[in-house]
Design an enzyme around this catalytic site. Structure first.
Site, PDB file in Angstrom:
ATOM      1  N   PRO A   2       0.819  -1.224   0.000  1.00 55.37           N
ATOM      2  CA  PRO A   2       0.000   0.000   0.000  1.00 55.37           C
ATOM      3  C   PRO A   2       0.851   1.271   0.000  1.00 55.37           C
ATOM      4  CG  PRO A   2      -0.647  -1.527   1.759  1.00 55.37           C
ATOM      5  CD  PRO A   2       0.660  -1.994   1.219  1.00 55.37           C
ATOM      6  N   GLU A   3       0.531   2.175  -0.908  1.00 50.13           N
ATOM      7  CA  GLU A   3       1.161   3.490  -0.915  1.00 50.13           C
ATOM      8  C   GLU A   3       0.030   4.516  -0.851  1.00 50.13           C
ATOM      9  OE1 GLU A   3       4.709   4.106  -2.819  1.00 50.13           O
ATOM     10  OE2 GLU A   3       5.181   2.003  -3.108  1.00 50.13           O
ATOM     11  N   LYS A  51      -0.517   7.938   4.327  1.00 48.95           N
ATOM     12  CA  LYS A  51      -0.865   6.526   4.283  1.00 48.95           C
ATOM     13  C   LYS A  51      -1.743   6.117   5.476  1.00 48.95           C
ATOM     14  CE  LYS A  51       3.481   5.077   3.418  1.00 48.95           C
ATOM     15  NZ  LYS A  51       4.456   3.987   3.151  1.00 48.95           N
ATOM     16  N   ARG A 268      13.274  -1.390   2.969  1.00 51.46           N
ATOM     17  CA  ARG A 268      14.710  -1.176   2.794  1.00 51.46           C
ATOM     18  C   ARG A 268      15.167  -1.530   1.388  1.00 51.46           C
ATOM     19  NH1 ARG A 268      17.260  -0.471   7.702  1.00 51.46           N
ATOM     20  NH2 ARG A 268      15.910  -0.825   9.494  1.00 51.46           N
TER      21      ARG A 268
END
Ligand SMILES: [Zn+2]
Length: 280
Positions: A2-3, A51, A268
């Site tokens: 999800p962005e 978000k 990451r």
């Protein structure tokens, strides 16, 4: 993953399904909220901030309680679905963390939410007050987002873009794609970005275009493998120069930890073209 655009879409769906409706039942399946009963409360609106998702509710007319907000964050795996009466759930029931059922039978179910808490609406600032300008929000302010990024010119641009205090809504896919589009290595310092205003404008444009789409696409390509420039394409040829895309990780140096935004473990991962985006 999800962005900001997914969260915006979720807010629109939830708002369409619930706004103005009174809840017949609520079922919070997390220990801290297990005894909370919001039946009789009316959903005023569902909004996104970066978000984060906020369901804002008004108390039953005979109750003097202050308005409440359900704050949720999808993190990596979460989703919200809206179901018509009798419709079958599309996710396993054991992953449901909250069920809100309106009096007309419409249900909203939050699955595998990374954060779920309820607070007075007046205290929302505690959870979203730190956010920078929202790329999809009415408060969007490109100059302020750029200034926030420039405030730490030595920080890696790939980390600065994920820091929701700078600008809100970018997750791992967009930060990788934005670095490729700007021809900058994710570990390069903010000061090395040749055209930061353009990068910020591109971020806004990508999220705006994608919030109207069923699936995310940053390239404008149509094939099943054409939806990203570098993200998820380790070992495949760069679409500009055919050099193989590299997968690596990027973390905040330990000494920078105080006051930094915690980067999700799975955020990451970086993907870049070693030729188009030479290492700093
Ligand atoms: Zn390349």
């Amino acid at each position: 993953m999800p962005e900001g655009d997914n969260v915006w879409q979720a807010a629109v769906r939830l708002h369409a399904g619930l706004a103005g409706k009174r809840l017949a039942a609520s079922d919070f399946r997390v220990p801290s909220l297990a005894t909370l009963d919001l039946s009789g409360w009316t959903v005023l609106e569902v909004a996104s901030r970066g978000k984060h998702l906020l369901h804002r509710l008004a108390p039953p007319p005979d109750q003097a309680d202050e308005p409440l907000s359900i704050h949720s964050h999808l993190k990596m795996e979460g989703s919200w679905h809206v179901y018509a009466p009798g419709e079958r759930w599309r996710k396993p029931a054991h992953t449901a963390r909250v069920v809100l059922r309106a009096e007309d039978g419409t249900s909203a179910v939050g699955f595998s939410l990374g954060v779920l808490e309820v607070m007075p609406t007046a205290e929302e600032g505690r959870v979203v007050g730190h956010l920078g300008p929202d790329l999809l929000g009415e408060d969007w302010d490109a100059d302020r987002a750029e200034a926030n990024l420039r405030a730490r010119p030595d920080r890696a641009i790939g980390l600065a873009l994920l820091d929701q205090r700078n600008l809100a809504g970018i997750g791992n896919i967009y930060r990788n794609e934005l670095c490729f589009l700007a021809r900058v290595h994710p570990a390069a310092p903010v000061a090395a970005v040749a055209d930061l205003p353009k990068m910020v404008a591109t971020a806004r444009r990508l999220l705006e275009v994608n919030r109207a789409r069923p699936s995310r696409n940053t390239t404008g390509g149509f094939g099943p493998r054409d939806d990203s420039w570098v993200y998820g394409r380790a070992g495949q040829p760069c679409k500009r120069c055919r050099t193989r895309i590299v997968h690596a990780t990027l973390g905040e140096p330990a000494e920078a930890a105080p006051g930094t935004w915690p980067v999700e473990q799975r955020e990451r991962d970086i993907y870049y073209c070693p030729s188009c985006q030479p290492a700093p």
